[in-house]
Write an enzyme that holds these catalytic residues in place. Sequence first.
Site, short mmCIF file in Angstrom:
data_model
loop_
_atom_site.label_atom_id
_atom_site.label_comp_id
_atom_site.label_asym_id
_atom_site.label_seq_id
_atom_site.Cartn_x
_atom_site.Cartn_y
_atom_site.Cartn_z
N HIS A 55 0.85 -1.21 0.00
CA HIS A 55 0.00 0.00 0.00
C HIS A 55 0.87 1.24 0.00
CE1 HIS A 55 0.81 -0.46 4.31
NE2 HIS A 55 0.28 0.72 4.57
N HIS A 57 1.49 3.92 1.90
CA HIS A 57 2.09 4.68 3.01
C HIS A 57 3.61 4.76 2.89
CE1 HIS A 57 -1.64 4.24 5.83
NE2 HIS A 57 -1.72 5.29 5.02
N ASP A 59 6.07 4.63 4.94
CA ASP A 59 6.95 3.66 5.60
C ASP A 59 6.97 2.32 4.86
OD1 ASP A 59 4.21 3.50 6.68
OD2 ASP A 59 4.98 2.00 8.06
N HIS A 60 6.24 2.23 3.74
CA HIS A 60 6.24 1.02 2.92
C HIS A 60 6.81 1.25 1.51
CE1 HIS A 60 3.66 -1.21 5.84
NE2 HIS A 60 3.50 0.05 6.23
N HIS A 111 -7.42 -0.47 5.91
CA HIS A 111 -6.35 0.41 6.42
C HIS A 111 -6.13 1.54 5.40
CE1 HIS A 111 -2.54 1.59 8.23
NE2 HIS A 111 -1.91 1.36 7.10
N ASP A 138 0.00 -3.75 6.46
CA ASP A 138 -0.61 -3.21 7.67
C ASP A 138 -2.08 -3.63 7.81
OD1 ASP A 138 1.79 -1.93 8.12
OD2 ASP A 138 1.03 0.09 7.72
N HIS A 176 5.02 -4.60 10.79
CA HIS A 176 5.44 -3.87 12.01
C HIS A 176 5.59 -4.82 13.20
CE1 HIS A 176 4.85 0.35 10.67
NE2 HIS A 176 3.92 -0.17 9.88
FE FE Z 1 3.00 0.84 8.13
ZN ZN Z 2 0.23 1.72 6.58
#
Ligand code: FE
Ligand code: ZN
Length: 264
Positions: A55, A57, A59-60, A111, A138, A176
Amino acid sequence: MLTIQPVAAFTDNYIWLLHDPDSREAYVVDPGDAAPVEERLQELGLTLTGILITHHHFDHVGGLNALKQAHECTVYGPDNSAISGIDHIVRAGDSVTVLGREFDILEVPGHTLDHIAYFSASSSDSSVADHPLLFCGDTLFAGGCGRVFEGTFPMMLASLESLAQLPGNTEVYCAHEYTLANLAFAQAVEPDNEALATRVSDAKQTRQQNQPTVPSTIELEQATNPFLRARSEQLREALRRQGRLEQETAEGVFATVRGWKDNF
Ligand code: FE
Ligand code: ZN
Protein backbone atom coordinates in the site's frame (compact mmCIF):
# COMPACT_ATOMS: atom_id res chain seq x y z
CA MET A 1 14.11 -23.02 -1.31
CA LEU A 2 13.08 -19.49 -0.43
CA THR A 3 14.67 -17.88 2.63
CA ILE A 4 12.84 -15.03 4.37
CA GLN A 5 14.38 -12.59 6.81
CA PRO A 6 13.39 -9.25 8.33
CA VAL A 7 15.28 -6.04 7.65
CA ALA A 8 14.50 -3.64 10.47
CA ALA A 9 13.62 -0.09 9.42
CA PHE A 10 12.54 3.08 11.25
CA THR A 11 11.43 2.28 14.79
CA ASP A 12 9.30 -0.81 14.27
CA ASN A 13 8.98 -1.63 10.56
CA TYR A 14 10.00 -4.93 9.01
CA ILE A 15 11.03 -4.95 5.36
CA TRP A 16 10.88 -8.64 4.41
CA LEU A 17 13.76 -9.85 2.29
CA LEU A 18 13.25 -13.03 0.27
CA HIS A 19 16.16 -14.75 -1.33
CA ASP A 20 17.11 -17.90 -3.09
CA PRO A 21 20.50 -19.10 -1.84
CA ASP A 22 21.15 -20.87 -5.16
CA SER A 23 20.60 -17.92 -7.47
CA ARG A 24 21.69 -15.11 -5.07
CA GLU A 25 18.63 -13.15 -6.19
CA ALA A 26 16.47 -11.22 -3.76
CA TYR A 27 13.08 -9.54 -3.48
CA VAL A 28 11.94 -7.13 -0.79
CA VAL A 29 8.44 -6.39 0.45
CA ASP A 30 7.51 -2.79 1.35
CA PRO A 31 10.92 -1.08 1.38
CA GLY A 32 10.11 2.07 3.36
CA ASP A 33 13.83 2.85 3.50
CA ALA A 34 16.53 1.91 0.97
CA ALA A 35 19.61 2.14 3.22
CA PRO A 36 19.05 -0.90 5.46
CA VAL A 37 18.07 -2.95 2.39
CA GLU A 38 21.28 -1.97 0.55
CA GLU A 39 23.29 -2.88 3.62
CA ARG A 40 21.75 -6.33 3.88
CA LEU A 41 22.09 -7.02 0.14
CA GLN A 42 25.80 -6.23 0.36
CA GLU A 43 26.28 -8.25 3.49
CA LEU A 44 24.74 -11.32 1.87
CA GLY A 45 26.08 -10.71 -1.64
CA LEU A 46 22.60 -10.61 -3.19
CA THR A 47 21.19 -8.96 -6.31
CA LEU A 48 17.83 -7.23 -5.93
CA THR A 49 15.55 -8.34 -8.76
CA GLY A 50 12.09 -7.46 -7.49
CA ILE A 51 9.98 -5.41 -5.08
CA LEU A 52 6.46 -6.08 -3.79
CA ILE A 53 4.36 -3.18 -2.45
CA THR A 54 1.24 -3.61 -0.29
CA HIS A 55 0.00 0.00 0.00
CA HIS A 56 0.96 3.63 -0.48
CA HIS A 57 2.09 4.68 3.01
CA PHE A 58 5.56 6.22 3.17
CA ASP A 59 6.95 3.66 5.60
CA HIS A 60 6.24 1.02 2.92
CA VAL A 61 7.31 2.80 -0.29
CA GLY A 62 9.85 5.44 0.84
CA GLY A 63 12.86 3.48 -0.43
CA LEU A 64 11.29 2.26 -3.65
CA ASN A 65 12.76 4.75 -6.13
CA ALA A 66 16.26 4.75 -4.66
CA LEU A 67 16.34 0.94 -4.91
CA LYS A 68 14.96 1.04 -8.42
CA GLN A 69 17.66 3.47 -9.53
CA ALA A 70 20.41 1.33 -8.03
CA HIS A 71 19.16 -2.07 -9.23
CA GLU A 72 17.49 -3.59 -12.25
CA CYS A 73 14.42 -4.73 -10.43
CA THR A 74 10.74 -5.12 -11.22
CA VAL A 75 8.21 -3.46 -8.93
CA TYR A 76 4.73 -4.92 -8.31
CA GLY A 77 2.07 -2.99 -6.45
CA PRO A 78 -1.54 -1.83 -6.22
CA ASP A 79 -3.40 0.46 -8.59
CA ASN A 80 -2.66 3.84 -7.00
CA SER A 81 -1.18 6.76 -8.93
CA ALA A 82 0.14 8.15 -5.62
CA ILE A 83 2.86 5.48 -5.72
CA SER A 84 5.58 6.29 -8.24
CA GLY A 85 7.78 3.55 -9.63
CA ILE A 86 5.40 0.61 -10.00
CA ASP A 87 6.12 -1.43 -13.16
CA HIS A 88 3.26 -3.91 -12.85
CA ILE A 89 -0.06 -3.00 -11.26
CA VAL A 90 -1.56 -6.15 -9.74
CA ARG A 91 -5.14 -6.90 -8.72
CA ALA A 92 -7.19 -9.69 -7.17
CA GLY A 93 -6.94 -12.71 -9.45
CA ASP A 94 -3.42 -11.83 -10.63
CA SER A 95 -0.36 -13.71 -9.52
CA VAL A 96 3.33 -12.88 -9.36
CA THR A 97 6.21 -15.34 -9.54
CA VAL A 98 8.79 -14.50 -6.90
CA LEU A 99 12.05 -16.44 -7.16
CA GLY A 100 10.18 -19.42 -8.57
CA ARG A 101 7.30 -19.30 -6.12
CA GLU A 102 3.84 -18.15 -7.15
CA PHE A 103 1.97 -15.53 -5.08
CA ASP A 104 -1.70 -14.66 -5.57
CA ILE A 105 -2.87 -11.09 -5.10
CA LEU A 106 -5.61 -10.52 -2.53
CA GLU A 107 -7.37 -7.15 -2.24
CA VAL A 108 -7.73 -6.24 1.42
CA PRO A 109 -9.00 -2.64 1.67
CA GLY A 110 -9.63 -0.96 5.02
CA HIS A 111 -6.35 0.41 6.42
CA THR A 112 -6.04 2.07 3.00
CA LEU A 113 -8.25 1.62 -0.05
CA ASP A 114 -5.37 0.40 -2.21
CA HIS A 115 -4.13 -2.27 0.23
CA ILE A 116 -3.25 -5.66 -1.27
CA ALA A 117 -1.64 -8.80 0.16
CA TYR A 118 0.52 -11.51 -1.40
CA PHE A 119 -0.32 -15.16 -0.68
CA SER A 120 1.53 -18.26 -1.80
CA ALA A 121 -0.22 -21.58 -1.24
CA SER A 122 2.84 -23.74 -1.69
CA SER A 123 6.21 -24.08 -3.28
CA SER A 124 6.39 -25.27 -6.88
CA ASP A 125 9.15 -27.57 -5.67
CA SER A 126 7.09 -30.40 -4.19
CA SER A 127 10.17 -31.99 -2.62
CA VAL A 128 10.32 -29.07 -0.19
CA ALA A 129 8.07 -29.28 2.86
CA ASP A 130 7.20 -25.65 3.40
CA HIS A 131 4.31 -23.54 4.58
CA PRO A 132 1.92 -21.24 2.78
CA LEU A 133 3.14 -17.63 3.01
CA LEU A 134 1.28 -14.34 3.43
CA PHE A 135 2.68 -10.81 3.19
CA CYS A 136 -0.08 -8.58 4.49
CA GLY A 137 1.50 -5.16 5.17
CA ASP A 138 -0.61 -3.21 7.67
CA THR A 139 -3.85 -5.19 7.36
CA LEU A 140 -3.41 -8.15 9.72
CA PHE A 141 -0.83 -7.65 12.46
CA ALA A 142 0.42 -10.22 14.95
CA GLY A 143 -2.28 -9.92 17.61
CA GLY A 144 -3.96 -6.95 15.97
CA CYS A 145 -4.87 -5.12 12.77
CA GLY A 146 -4.08 -1.83 11.10
CA ARG A 147 -5.99 1.32 11.88
CA VAL A 148 -8.88 1.92 9.53
CA PHE A 149 -7.74 5.15 7.84
CA GLU A 150 -9.39 5.10 4.42
CA GLY A 151 -11.97 2.32 4.45
CA THR A 152 -14.85 1.44 6.73
CA PHE A 153 -15.05 -0.98 9.63
CA PRO A 154 -17.20 -3.50 7.68
CA MET A 155 -14.71 -3.29 4.79
CA MET A 156 -11.78 -3.98 7.11
CA LEU A 157 -13.64 -6.85 8.78
CA ALA A 158 -14.33 -8.44 5.38
CA SER A 159 -10.66 -8.09 4.43
CA LEU A 160 -9.48 -9.65 7.70
CA GLU A 161 -12.00 -12.47 7.41
CA SER A 162 -10.77 -13.24 3.89
CA LEU A 163 -7.26 -13.63 5.34
CA ALA A 164 -8.63 -15.76 8.19
CA GLN A 165 -9.88 -18.24 5.53
CA LEU A 166 -6.31 -19.06 4.49
CA PRO A 167 -4.80 -22.36 5.69
CA GLY A 168 -4.08 -22.43 9.43
CA ASN A 169 -0.39 -23.11 8.91
CA THR A 170 0.08 -20.03 6.70
CA GLU A 171 3.02 -17.96 7.94
CA VAL A 172 1.84 -14.38 8.42
CA TYR A 173 4.44 -11.71 7.64
CA CYS A 174 3.17 -8.28 8.65
CA ALA A 175 5.11 -5.04 8.38
CA HIS A 176 5.44 -3.87 12.01
CA GLU A 177 6.61 -5.16 15.37
CA TYR A 178 3.51 -4.09 17.31
CA THR A 179 2.88 -7.47 18.87
CA LEU A 180 3.33 -6.82 22.60
CA ALA A 181 1.13 -3.71 22.52
CA ASN A 182 -1.45 -5.56 20.43
CA LEU A 183 -1.49 -8.50 22.82
CA ALA A 184 -1.83 -6.22 25.86
CA PHE A 185 -5.00 -4.88 24.29
CA ALA A 186 -6.19 -8.37 23.30
CA GLN A 187 -5.90 -9.38 26.96
CA ALA A 188 -7.98 -6.40 28.03
CA VAL A 189 -10.68 -7.67 25.66
CA GLU A 190 -10.35 -11.36 26.60
CA PRO A 191 -8.73 -11.69 30.03
CA ASP A 192 -9.64 -15.40 30.22
CA ASN A 193 -8.36 -16.53 26.82
CA GLU A 194 -5.76 -19.20 27.67
CA ALA A 195 -4.21 -19.42 24.20
CA LEU A 196 -3.75 -15.66 24.41
CA ALA A 197 -2.06 -15.86 27.84
CA THR A 198 0.38 -18.42 26.46
CA ARG A 199 1.05 -16.24 23.44
CA VAL A 200 1.74 -13.21 25.64
CA SER A 201 4.40 -15.02 27.66
CA ASP A 202 5.97 -16.47 24.50
CA ALA A 203 6.06 -13.05 22.81
CA LYS A 204 7.59 -11.39 25.90
CA GLN A 205 10.35 -13.96 25.92
CA THR A 206 10.96 -13.51 22.20
CA ARG A 207 11.23 -9.73 22.57
CA GLN A 208 13.52 -10.04 25.61
CA GLN A 209 15.89 -11.94 23.33
CA ASN A 210 15.54 -9.16 20.76
CA GLN A 211 13.96 -11.51 18.23
CA PRO A 212 11.00 -10.64 15.96
CA THR A 213 7.60 -12.04 16.97
CA VAL A 214 6.73 -12.13 13.26
CA PRO A 215 5.84 -14.32 11.40
CA SER A 216 2.87 -15.73 13.26
CA THR A 217 0.34 -18.15 11.77
CA ILE A 218 -3.30 -17.83 10.74
CA GLU A 219 -4.16 -20.52 13.29
CA LEU A 220 -2.58 -18.54 16.15
CA GLU A 221 -4.27 -15.33 14.99
CA GLN A 222 -7.67 -17.03 14.91
CA ALA A 223 -7.23 -18.18 18.50
CA THR A 224 -5.84 -14.94 19.96
CA ASN A 225 -6.37 -11.90 17.71
CA PRO A 226 -9.57 -10.07 18.76
CA PHE A 227 -9.98 -8.63 15.26
CA LEU A 228 -10.38 -12.12 13.81
CA ARG A 229 -12.77 -13.12 16.60
CA ALA A 230 -15.79 -10.91 15.92
CA ARG A 231 -17.87 -14.09 15.54
CA SER A 232 -16.37 -15.86 18.56
CA GLU A 233 -18.85 -16.57 21.37
CA GLN A 234 -15.94 -16.52 23.83
CA LEU A 235 -15.03 -12.97 22.80
CA ARG A 236 -18.65 -11.81 22.85
CA GLU A 237 -19.09 -13.23 26.34
CA ALA A 238 -15.95 -11.38 27.46
CA LEU A 239 -17.35 -8.10 26.06
CA ARG A 240 -20.75 -8.79 27.64
CA ARG A 241 -19.19 -9.28 31.07
CA GLN A 242 -17.45 -5.91 30.72
CA GLY A 243 -20.67 -4.19 29.61
CA ARG A 244 -19.15 -3.51 26.19
CA LEU A 245 -21.28 -5.65 23.89
CA GLU A 246 -23.32 -2.95 22.20
CA GLN A 247 -24.26 -4.75 18.99
CA GLU A 248 -24.56 -8.48 18.33
CA THR A 249 -23.57 -8.45 14.65
CA ALA A 250 -19.99 -9.33 13.66
CA GLU A 251 -19.72 -5.81 12.18
CA GLY A 252 -20.92 -4.33 15.46
CA VAL A 253 -18.51 -6.39 17.55
CA PHE A 254 -15.63 -5.47 15.24
CA ALA A 255 -16.52 -1.76 15.40
CA THR A 256 -16.65 -1.91 19.20
CA VAL A 257 -13.27 -3.62 19.48
CA ARG A 258 -11.55 -1.44 16.83
CA GLY A 259 -12.99 1.72 18.38
CA TRP A 260 -11.82 0.62 21.84
CA LYS A 261 -8.29 -0.10 20.54
CA ASP A 262 -8.10 3.33 18.90
CA ASN A 263 -8.41 4.85 22.37
CA PHE A 264 -6.55 2.19 24.38
FE1 FE B 1 3.00 0.84 8.13
ZN1 ZN C 1 0.23 1.72 6.58
